[in-house]
Design an enzyme around this catalytic site. Structure first.
Site, PDB file in Angstrom:
ATOM      1  N   VAL A 297       0.832  -1.207   0.000  1.00  0.00           N
ATOM      2  CA  VAL A 297       0.000   0.000   0.000  1.00  0.00           C
ATOM      3  C   VAL A 297       0.864   1.253   0.000  1.00  0.00           C
ATOM      4  CG1 VAL A 297      -1.685   1.328   1.334  1.00  0.00           C
ATOM      5  CG2 VAL A 297      -1.937  -1.144   1.102  1.00  0.00           C
ATOM      6  N   ALA A 298       1.979   1.194   0.727  1.00  0.00           N
ATOM      7  CA  ALA A 298       2.835   2.371   0.819  1.00  0.00           C
ATOM      8  C   ALA A 298       3.549   2.675  -0.485  1.00  0.00           C
ATOM      9  CB  ALA A 298       3.854   2.175   1.933  1.00  0.00           C
ATOM     10  N   GLU A 302      -0.370   5.431  -5.325  1.00  0.00           N
ATOM     11  CA  GLU A 302      -1.705   6.016  -5.267  1.00  0.00           C
ATOM     12  C   GLU A 302      -1.658   7.527  -5.224  1.00  0.00           C
ATOM     13  OE1 GLU A 302      -0.041   5.438  -1.350  1.00  0.00           O
ATOM     14  OE2 GLU A 302      -0.637   3.907  -2.774  1.00  0.00           O
ATOM     15  N   ASP A 344       1.572  30.510 -37.706  1.00  0.00           N
ATOM     16  CA  ASP A 344       1.024  31.213 -38.851  1.00  0.00           C
ATOM     17  C   ASP A 344       1.673  32.594 -38.909  1.00  0.00           C
ATOM     18  OD1 ASP A 344      -0.547  31.689 -41.028  1.00  0.00           O
ATOM     19  OD2 ASP A 344      -2.325  32.237 -39.890  1.00  0.00           O
ATOM     20  N   ASP A 618      -6.621  27.203 -39.383  1.00  0.00           N
ATOM     21  CA  ASP A 618      -5.631  26.602 -38.490  1.00  0.00           C
ATOM     22  C   ASP A 618      -6.208  25.477 -37.635  1.00  0.00           C
ATOM     23  OD1 ASP A 618      -3.555  28.410 -39.214  1.00  0.00           O
ATOM     24  OD2 ASP A 618      -4.487  29.934 -37.966  1.00  0.00           O
ATOM     25  N   GLU A 683      13.606   2.223   4.022  1.00  0.00           N
ATOM     26  CA  GLU A 683      12.510   1.421   4.562  1.00  0.00           C
ATOM     27  C   GLU A 683      12.739  -0.077   4.323  1.00  0.00           C
ATOM     28  OE1 GLU A 683       8.762   2.673   3.112  1.00  0.00           O
ATOM     29  OE2 GLU A 683       8.759   4.570   4.197  1.00  0.00           O
ATOM     30  N   THR A 713       4.174  11.739   7.308  1.00  0.00           N
ATOM     31  CA  THR A 713       5.236  12.746   7.406  1.00  0.00           C
ATOM     32  C   THR A 713       5.735  13.224   6.054  1.00  0.00           C
ATOM     33  OG1 THR A 713       6.958  11.050   7.547  1.00  0.00           O
ATOM     34  CG2 THR A 713       5.981  11.787   9.613  1.00  0.00           C
TER      35      THR A 713
END
Length: 897
Positions: A297-298, A302, A344, A618, A683, A713
């Site tokens: 999940v970490a 997400e 142009d 254009d 980690e 944090t």
């Protein structure tokens, strides 16, 4: 040659289809009338009604919409959306419903944004309809009458005169017109259309006997047979081209998908491997499973897509304040990677406002300023310009330029001109002349102006070759050249009744060179484009000499300029050679297909293309380019709707500002990704130490502590790096555009994140973990569970690891602020949002460490002062090490030969 055009035949089809046949509007007029079953009396009312049922209304049609459910499902099942669905499900499994609902909300918001973009091309097509007049004059049953423009059908006989907007594509049968084709071709000067045989080898839009829907008649009278209506007109074809291709993903969108899949794959793999390792080393299954889910999940990104979305949204807000309204978020980043600007000429580089730039007389030669008195009077006399109720000059832009260049006191001059006038022969497209007859001192004088070739053919006593050499010289300066001549009628003579009698025996007075000046800010904007490594090409419907002169004046042509005089005739292999060369290019005489072809060729060779423009012509290229840039003030609704960015101030220089903003946004996204990548190593290393030691070293972090870091944090500092508050790194506009193949994640970034910042942080946090344990007398394998003598020391050690990670994040955030430059050059306090995020990070960590309820929940303990002193040095160590690395890279770059 035949073209697919509406005619008399029809075929069965759906109710929305219209009939087509292969009528060629350039074939001989008797044959065209025969194929369209029409004549001098026009169609009958009953035949017109039948054809209306067959061909449908004379309107630009919208393409059939896809259902809302289909569009919504496509967005909700998008690969990134599926990834977020999985992350949300894992959040619910991990017992974090708030995070799960937040992820679901992100999915819905992203889907809504994408749905809004699907309708952009359809709105562009609707805007084209504004060019069609509501009513038109036709001859039916031998009588002239006004009908709804939507009821026009092929075979109708149109009556056209000055001021009319052309309601359908038609072939002139009698008379002559002056037509403003700028919305189709980009040419600033009106063009001549005359009832005459077709010319061989010219493009349809340049055929001298054809007029097209949406253009405007600025002079003359004529009748014309309608040969195309609705979606079969040139205007309808532009609408079809605008809808031709769906929006493509921007470079960042494509790369983010790859990054998301990469991170997700790594996270899933790590979770599975650590689950297996935990089980093998004897970790309880529930603990191993909880840790693997927490790690997954970490690390599943997400926050990646919503953070990037927020970063782009902030970029949009900043650009809006600077005069650029961006309609698609990802366009901000795409601007940053732009390496080619196709612009142009008329109305974009120039002001679309002609002025007298130079004049020539046999006595003075080429000169500027106010012309000699006789030439100035003739220029003013041979016009029909007048003042409107607001005191502004009204009339043909060419004539306005002649009048304004003829001298001061215009109101009195024009009033005297009208009082002296005895005859007026309006511009004749066939003769390419206009003439007036005025009375001066009791004698009549004929004044004539027109194309130099036409005027010289009716003069005497002049060296025509020498004059035409001057004409060529002026034309190569980008000037539109008109010749001015006079004829003094004998005393007592009446004004000629026929123009043929007036426009003969002329005496050449001189030449007038008219110029459409560049916008004053364009030259500096072009220079900044060159400094930033961008190439600027001109893609225009105007002639090559004029466009090349404008290019030279504004600085386009570095290192050299190539002019394609007839770009409609260029082959694909020639175009490929041109766009891959080192020259800047003028593509002259361009049609909408040519502009599309140029945009497609540049894209095919990996260029990131920004296309500017303001006319309906254009729209297809604006839609197809990576970035379509329209002018907000002078631009048409069609261009604004088809574009991805609108310049509200019509300032070409705003494009450069937008490019700088895009580069800054992209850099900030990279800083954000570097920051979140760098925390993965410190980690993972503690768990690897735990696993590889066979459990002899206790786990330095708990699952909840890792989640507190990843979801607590680090959140605000990461947002502060990404959300555009970070100032641009020095020299951001002095470096070349990044290659389109370069990913948002590079090898250098991974080495910096994982092999440098990450390893330094891991070494620091593991050192403080072991320092706390060894100070308490711990030895490998000693029990640290509840009730054990070392349990409190273990809690203190894991807390020190947690706090050490938080402080290392502060050093990483400061290091991530620059990629090459020193932090001193950017400024320590120039991102107040980051400072606030760091303050929140420290307060959040202090709450987890020192508040008893949170101590119990997260397994923390109060830290002694000596441990705090050690941890306080971590930000300086991490930032300082990276500062030294960047200093070494700068010196190595300078030392390169």
């Amino acid at each position: 040659m035949r073209n697919h055009r509406p005619g008399t035949g029809h075929s069965a089809g759906s109710g929305t289809d219209t009939a087509t046949t292969t009528t060629d509007p350039r074939e001989p007029l008797p044959l065209l009338r025969k194929e369209l079953h029409t004549g001098d009396r026009g169609l009958s009312e009953r035949e017109a009604a039948r054809r209306l049922a067959v061909y449908g209304p004379n309107q630009v049609r919208r393409r059939e919409k896809r259902s809302l459910a289909r569009l919504l499902s496509a967005q909700l099942l998008h690969p990134l959306a599926l990834l977020l669905w999985g992350a949300g499900a894992l959040a619910f499994v991990a017992g974090m419903p708030v995070l799960g609902w937040a992820i679901l909300a992100v999915i819905v918001i992203n889907a809504v944004f994408a749905l809004l973009q699907e309708h952009q091309a359809e709105r562009a097509v609707e805007a084209l309809a504004a060019y069609l007049p509501e009513r038109a004059d036709v001859v039916r049953d031998g009588r002239r009458q006004a009908v709804e423009a939507a009821e026009l059908v092929p075979g109708d006989l149109l009556v056209l005169e000055e001021g009319d907007k052309i309601p359908a594509d038609a072939r002139l049968t009698e008379g002559a017109l002056e037509i403003d084709l700028s919305m189709l071709t980009g040419e600033s000067a009106p063009v001549e259309r005359v009832a005459a045989p077709s010319e061989q080898g010219v493009a349809l839009v340049h055929e001298p006997n054809l007029v097209f829907s949406g253009t405007t008649c600025t002079g003359g009278e004529a009748q014309a047979i309608v040969f195309a209506t609705g979606g079969h007109t040139e205007l309808g074809r532009i609408a079809a081209l605008s809808q031709r291709a769906p929006r493509r993903d921007s470079p960042l969108e494509t790369q983010v998908k790859k990054v998301a899949w990469l991170i997700a794959a790594v996270a899933v793999g790590m979770g599975a491997v650590f689950l297996l390792i935990g089980a093998l080393v004897g970790l309880p299954l529930t603990d191993a499973l909880m840790f693997a889910i927490g790690l997954l999940v970490a690390n599943v990104p997400e926050g990646l897509l919503p953070t990037i979305t927020l970063a782009l949204a902030v970029g949009v807000r900043v650009l809006a304040k600077q005069g650029a309204v961006v309609k698609r978020l990802s366009a901000v980043e795409t601007l940053g990677s732009t390496n080619v600007v196709c612009t142009d000429k008329t109305g974009t580089l120039t002001q679309n406002r002609m002025r007298l730039q130079a004049h020539w007389t046999p006595r003075t030669g080429i000169a500027s300023g106010t012309p000699p008195a006789e030439l100035a009077r003739a220029m003013s006399e041979c016009t029909t310009v007048s003042y409107d109720e607001n005191g502004e000059l009204r009339g043909d832009p060419t004539e306005i330029a002649l009048v304004e260049g003829s001298g001061p006191d215009l109101p009195a001059c024009l009033a005297a001109r009208d009082g002296r006038r005895r005859a007026l022969f309006r511009f004749d497209a066939r003769r390419r002349l206009m003439s007036t007859v005025a009375e001066h001192d009791g004698r009549l004088v004929v004044y004539v102006k027109g194309a130099p070739e036409a005027v010289l053919a009716r003069t005497s006593g002049v060296d025509r070759d020498a004059v035409m050499a001057v004409v060529a010289d002026l034309a190569h300066r980008g000037l539109r050249v008109l010749a001015v001549a006079v004829r003094d009628l004998p005393p007592g003579a009446d004004a000629p009744a026929r123009r043929e009698d007036a426009e003969t025996g002329l005496r050449l007075l001189g030449l007038a060179g008219l110029y459409d000046p560049p916008r004053p800010e364009v030259a500096e904007a072009v220079r900044r484009c060159h400094d930033a490594g961008l190439r600027v090409h001109i893609v225009t419907g105007d002639n090559g000499a004029t466009a090349a002169a404008v290019a030279a004046e504004v600085g386009i042509g570095v290192p050299r300029l190539r002019v394609v005089a007839e770009s409609e005739q260029i082959h694909d292999h020639e175009l490929d050679e041109l766009v891959t060369g080192d020259a800047e290019i003028v593509f002259a005489r361009s049609s909408p297909e040519t502009k599309l072809k140029v945009a497609d060729a540049l894209r095919a060779h990996g260029r990131i293309v920004a296309m500017t423009g303001d006319g309906a012509n254009d729209a297809p290229a604006l839609h197809q380019a990576h970035i379509g840039v329209a002018m907000g003030r002078s631009g048409t609704d069609v261009a604004r709707e088809a574009s991805t960015m609108v310049l509200t101030d019509d300032d070409f220089a705003t494009i450069v500002t937008a490019i700088e903003s895009g580069r800054r946004v992209y850099d900030n996204v990279r800083k954000f990704i570097l920051y979140i990548f760098a925390h993965a190593v410190p980690e993972i290393v503690p768990f690897l130490v735990f696993a590889l030691s066979g459990g002899l070293v206790p786990l330095p972090l708990t699952v909840l502590q890792i989640l507190a870091i990843d979801l607590g944090t680090e959140t605000l500092p990461a947002l502060a790096l990404a959300l555009g508050r970070e100032p641009a790194e020095p020299g951001i506009m002095d470096r070349p555009p990044r290659p389109s193949s370069q990913g948002v994640i590079s090898r250098d970034m991974l080495v910096r994140a994982w092999g440098y910042l990450g390893l330094i942080s891991a070494a620091l946090v593991m050192s403080v973990f072991f320092y706390v344990l060894w100070r308490a007398g711990w030895h490998p394998g000693d029990p640290i569970g509840d009730g054990a003598a070392l349990h409190h020391a273990y809690l203190t050690a894991t807390t020190a690891t947690f706090a050490g990670l938080v402080t290392c994040q502060i050093g990483t955030a400061m290091a991530a602020r620059t990629d090459h430059a020193s932090l001193r050059q950017v400024g320590l306090t120039t991102n107040p949002l980051l400072l606030a995020g760091i303050a929140f990070e420290l307060l959040f960590a202090a709450a987890l460490i020192y508040l008893p309820p949170l101590q119990h929940l997260f397994g923390t303990a109060a830290l002694p002062w000596d441990v705090l002193a050690i941890i306080a040095a971590f930000p300086v160590i991490v930032w300082g090490a990276d500062e030294l690395r960047r200093r070494h890279r700068r010196r190595a770059h300078v030392d390169k030969p």
